[in-house]
Design an enzyme around this catalytic site. Structure first.
Site, short mmCIF file in Angstrom:
data_model
loop_
_atom_site.label_atom_id
_atom_site.label_comp_id
_atom_site.label_asym_id
_atom_site.label_seq_id
_atom_site.Cartn_x
_atom_site.Cartn_y
_atom_site.Cartn_z
N HIS A 140 0.71 -1.27 0.02
CA HIS A 140 0.11 -0.02 0.04
C HIS A 140 0.77 1.28 0.00
CE1 HIS A 140 -3.04 2.99 1.07
NE2 HIS A 140 -4.06 1.99 0.59
N ASP A 159 -7.80 -5.23 -0.12
CA ASP A 159 -8.30 -6.24 -1.13
C ASP A 159 -7.96 -7.67 -0.97
OD1 ASP A 159 -7.63 -3.42 -3.10
OD2 ASP A 159 -9.54 -4.26 -2.70
C1 SDX Z 1 -6.45 0.24 -2.96
O1 SDX Z 1 -4.38 4.55 -1.91
C2 SDX Z 1 -5.49 3.86 -1.50
O2 SDX Z 1 -5.71 4.26 -0.36
C3 SDX Z 1 -5.77 2.62 -2.11
C4 SDX Z 1 -7.17 1.95 -1.49
C5 SDX Z 1 -8.25 2.70 -1.32
O3 SDX Z 1 -8.97 2.41 -0.33
O4 SDX Z 1 -8.42 3.61 -1.87
O5 SDX Z 1 -6.34 1.71 -0.19
C6 SDX Z 1 -7.61 0.93 -2.22
O6 SDX Z 1 -5.93 0.45 -4.01
C7 SDX Z 1 -5.31 -1.02 -2.06
C8 SDX Z 1 -4.05 -1.36 -2.83
C9 SDX Z 1 -4.62 -2.40 -4.13
N1 SDX Z 1 -3.59 -2.76 -4.70
C10 SDX Z 1 -2.76 -4.04 -4.90
O7 SDX Z 1 -3.07 -4.85 -3.85
C11 SDX Z 1 -2.08 -4.16 -6.07
C12 SDX Z 1 -0.56 -4.80 -5.30
N2 SDX Z 1 -0.09 -3.65 -4.64
C13 SDX Z 1 1.03 -3.01 -5.54
O8 SDX Z 1 0.87 -2.84 -6.70
C14 SDX Z 1 1.39 -1.87 -4.79
O9 SDX Z 1 1.80 -2.38 -3.33
C15 SDX Z 1 0.75 -0.59 -4.40
C16 SDX Z 1 0.29 -0.23 -5.97
C17 SDX Z 1 -0.58 -0.81 -3.84
C18 SDX Z 1 1.40 0.47 -3.78
O10 SDX Z 1 2.51 0.96 -4.81
P1 SDX Z 1 3.50 2.01 -4.25
O11 SDX Z 1 3.08 2.60 -3.06
O12 SDX Z 1 3.55 2.74 -5.46
O13 SDX Z 1 5.03 1.02 -3.98
P2 SDX Z 1 5.84 0.86 -4.81
O14 SDX Z 1 5.27 0.07 -6.13
O15 SDX Z 1 6.93 1.75 -5.07
O16 SDX Z 1 6.54 -0.55 -4.47
C19 SDX Z 1 7.55 -0.43 -3.35
C20 SDX Z 1 8.45 -1.56 -3.54
C21 SDX Z 1 8.77 -1.96 -4.96
O17 SDX Z 1 10.18 -2.53 -5.01
P3 SDX Z 1 11.37 -1.84 -5.23
O18 SDX Z 1 11.20 -1.10 -6.52
O19 SDX Z 1 11.30 -0.61 -4.07
O20 SDX Z 1 12.50 -2.74 -5.01
O21 SDX Z 1 7.72 -2.57 -3.12
C22 SDX Z 1 7.44 -3.40 -4.07
C23 SDX Z 1 7.64 -2.75 -5.39
O22 SDX Z 1 8.18 -3.90 -6.44
N3 SDX Z 1 6.14 -4.15 -4.09
C24 SDX Z 1 5.69 -5.11 -4.09
C25 SDX Z 1 4.39 -5.23 -4.11
N4 SDX Z 1 3.83 -3.94 -3.68
C26 SDX Z 1 4.83 -3.32 -3.92
N5 SDX Z 1 6.40 -6.36 -4.43
C27 SDX Z 1 5.47 -7.51 -4.72
N6 SDX Z 1 4.32 -7.57 -4.14
C28 SDX Z 1 3.66 -6.35 -4.23
N7 SDX Z 1 2.41 -6.63 -3.99
#
Ligand code: SDX
Length: 431
Positions: free
Chosen positions: A308, A366
């Site tokens: 998140h 989720d």
């Molecule tokens: C919702 O914003 C909100 O409030 C949203 C929400 C709401 O109520 O409105 O809470 C609802 O959208 C919840 C999130 C649902 N999405 C997912 O579950 C999809 C999987 N999650 C990711 O795609 C990710 O965690 C996000 C999009 C939710 C957040 O992404 P960020 O904050 O932009 O973080 P990032 O992509 O920069 O990740 C930071 C690091 C990265 O690694 P590095 O590049 O630093 O080495 O963490 C890793 C990412 O690769 N990472 C993950 C991961 N999520 C982040 N690695 C594996 N699996 C994951 N799920």
């Protein structure tokens, strides 16, 4: 916002600038950069807005480190346990918990706005039956401004209120109609003798051929899911609604924009993607393979339902949802649901893995919601529409707050331009 005494000092090319710092009720201070470009001729740079406050708001507060979520000061745990969705809608819209009379009046108003204009039924028939319900919802909600012109003059507070009530009331009807259309069943009209969540289940599952009695366990679970998804500060879809609203667009168009943004798998589409991922994993012995893929920089796969932007601890909604999943499946007599088993073991494996621990990746809202929704008999394609139904009150409350904020102006970010400098046009015969 109280006038600030604190300042931040910025020095660029030997020139020093004092920027006001504002302190919130809760959360980090903010550096006010509204005059920065005029004073220093520079922009700030923050793709994805990881360190940017786009507005001030009094609706929802999230403490990502502690994993806390407050709606108008009340914790999501208390609201999920003691309140119900329409009362939370009132709280988000008006800022206080309603008296018994206010609640009865509000629920009566919403109940009597649940039908949609009969001619809107024709919209659904223009879609292919296999259209994703989110595609239908974007289209039908966007078209609402063609039918409810008497509540689209946003300068009129009473019309803003009527549009808000209409949106909250009609979204379940539109979502249920999108579902019925996708399975070739007739539309089911709302009933005024049912509560909000029961009405939604009735419109989804009732058929003309026999009586449908809403299971109170499912209705309670549905209401809790609605409550848990109601609002979440300036997330991507809410920011979309605010940006659309900043141009003066009508509320129905703004909500349609929010639905479109929510659809993405990184946002509201994650609940559908998460259940599909859990089914692809299938059995606990395949969990290590998927954990490895999620950690592999070369593999675009991510654990859906994990991570998140704000929460660097448990998403408090996921905790409530996990308890609810256990209760609902138990009450439904769904013994040892294999998908729930995979989810619990996947969560344990990920939380024990340094990759997820170091990056502070925890289950989000989720991760468990799809398990409950599937146990209730809903297809994965309906998971994000249900999120949209619930989040409508958040979008519309934030839309209203922004519109009534004297500071607000049209949203117009700038950029870091890395393109070509000016160059001469060359006729095609000379290229
Ligand atoms: C919702 O914003 C909100 O409030 C949203 C929400 C709401 O109520 O409105 O809470 C609802 O959208 C919840 C999130 C649902 N999405 C997912 O579950 C999809 C999987 N999650 C990711 O795609 C990710 O965690 C996000 C999009 C939710 C957040 O992404 P960020 O904050 O932009 O973080 P990032 O992509 O920069 O990740 C930071 C690091 C990265 O690694 P590095 O590049 O630093 O080495 O963490 C890793 C990412 O690769 N990472 C993950 C991961 N999520 C982040 N690695 C594996 N699996 C994951 N799920």
């Amino acid at each position: 916002m109280t006038e600030s005494t604190k300042t931040a000092t910025l020095t660029i090319d030997g020139q020093t600038y004092e920027l006001p710092v504002h302190s919130p009720t809760l959360g980090p201070d903010v550096i006010d950069i509204r005059k920065l470009y005029a004073q220093a001729g520079v922009f700030t740079y923050d793709p994805g807005f990881t360190s940017t406050a786009s507005c001030d708001s009094t609706i929802t507060y999230i403490d990502g480190d502690k994993g806390e979520l407050l709606h108008r000061g009340y914790t999501i745990d208390e609201l999920a346990g003691k309140s119900h969705y329409l009362e939370v809608c009132y709280l988000l819209l008006y800022g206080t918990l309603p008296t018994a009379a206010e609640l009865e009046n509000f629920e009566g108003t919403i109940t009597r706005h649940t039908m949609i204009h009969e001619q809107m039924h024709n919209f659904f028939r223009g879609f292919r039956r296999d259209a994703h319900p989110m595609a239908t919802m974007v289209g039908v909600v966007g078209a609402m401004s063609a039918f409810y012109q008497d509540s689209s003059d946003i300068a009129d507070p009473r019309q803003r209120e009527i549009a808000s009530h209409r949106m909250i009331a009609k979204m379940p009807t539109i979502a249920a109609m999108a579902y019925k259309y996708s399975i070739g069943q007739p539309f089911v009209y709302p009933r005024n003798d049912l509560d909000y969540a029961s009405n939604f289940l009735h419109m989804c599952f009732s058929v003309p051929a026999e009586e449908y009695v809403v299971d109170p366990i499912l209705a309670r679970a549905m209401d809790r899911i609605f409550t848990l998804h109601a609002d979440h500060e300036q997330n991507a879809s809410t920011s979309t609604v605010r940006l659309a609203s900043s141009s003066g667009a009508n509320p129905f168009a703004c909500i349609a924009a929010g639905i479109a943004c929510l659809w993405g798998p990184s946002h509201g589409g994650a609940n559908q993607a998460c259940l599909e991922m859990l089914k692809e994993i299938g059995t606990p012995d395949r969990i290590p393979e998927f954990i490895a893929r999620a950690k592999d920089k070369e593999d675009p796969f991510r654990l859906m339902g994990f991570g998140h932007r704000v929460y660097k601890n448990f998403d408090p909604r996921a905790t409530v949802m996990k308890q609810s999943a256990d209760e609902v499946l138990d009450l439904l007599g769904v013994e040892n649901n294999p998908i729930l088993q995979v989810a619990k073991e996947l969560e344990a494996a990920a939380l024990a893995d340094p990759y997820f621990a170091d990056k502070k990746l925890f289950p989000n809202v989720d991760f468990y919601s799809g398990i409950i929704l599937e146990a209730m008999g809903l297809p994965t394609s309906m998971f994000t529409p249900i999120f949209a139904v619930s989040r409508t009150v958040g979008w519309i409350s934030q839309w209203k707050e922004q519109f009534e904020d004297p500071q607000q102006k049209i949203g117009r970010p700038r950029q870091l331009y890395l393109g070509e400098t000016e160059r001469e046009y060359v006729d095609v015969e000379n290229r």
